[in-house]
Scaffold this motif. Structure first.
Motif: not given
Length: 235
Positions: A147-159
């Protein structure tokens, strides 16, 4: 983040004895008989069946009774949070998980589900903090790592979306954004994306930023199996 038997999964027994002094004068011996534990376990099983059948109100009724009978046991309270989450009452579910963690901060399952609820509201920093705390409490709790990996991926997409919102001529951000979206896409969506085509960059508005992925990423994985009871509940 991947779903697991929703909000859904058999979990690790991670609870350790809480560092609270206990007194025989405040203990209720009825709570520790084998017969009482079997009744409690059977009632939890009944509640899980009701959850699986999406009979949330009935499940909550069973869980409220168990919590009233044995308020220091965390399993029924945890499942009540799951029932509230699954029935769309996320604000109430957050309060349940927060209260549970106030008494049992070593349990990773409530932290994972709390992170799921925060992520659903776009509160990614709060979600990250809860997942990191879950991992610190239970280093082998793999669902929190994923879940943490997926969350970081979401945050990267936002940036990357912020880059494109400010510089449409940027050539590297679209490539990175597509990679992140493909990584987060469900299997069916990923297969469709593999067909030859020029991917479009979505700029549709969505909180908390002004752009959002073309396809919504998979929901974070929450857990439904109740956490293991602490070896000695505080009295």
């Amino acid at each position: 983040m991947r779903p697991s038997a929703f909000l859904l999964i058999a979990l690790l027994a991670v609870a350790a004895p809480l560092a609270h002094a206990q007194s025989a004068a405040t203990s209720d011996p009825r709570e520790f008989t084998e017969a009482a534990r079997r009744v409690y376990a059977d009632s939890l099983k009944e509640a899980r069946v009701l959850l699986a059948e999406k009979k949330y109100n009935e499940a909550i009724t069973v869980l409220d009774r168990l919590s009233a009978e044995r308020p220091r046991e965390p399993q029924a309270r945890f499942l009540r949070g799951v029932a509230l989450s699954d029935s769309g009452k996320s604000t109430e579910a957050v309060l349940v998980f927060q209260a549970l963690l106030g008494e049992y901060p070593e349990l990773p399952e409530p932290r994972n589900n709390l992170a799921v609820l925060y992520a659903q509201k776009g509160e990614y920093v709060l979600a990250r903090d809860q997942l990191e705390a879950a991992i610190a409490a239970a280093p082998d709790y793999t669902i929190a790592y994923e879940n943490l990996g997926d969350l970081y991926a979401r945050m990267a997409a936002i940036q990357y979306e912020k880059v494109l919102a400010r510089d449409a001529r940027n050539r590297s951000a679209p490539v990175k954004l597509k990679l992140v979206r493909d990584a987060l896409a469900p299997p069916a969506a990923a297969a469709a994306a593999a067909a030859p085509a020029t991917p479009a960059v979505s700029m549709s508005p969505a909180p908390p930023v002004t752009t959002a992925p073309a396809a919504a990423p998979p929901a974070p994985a929450a857990v439904t199996a109740a956490p293991a009871a602490p070896a000695a509940a505080p009295r």
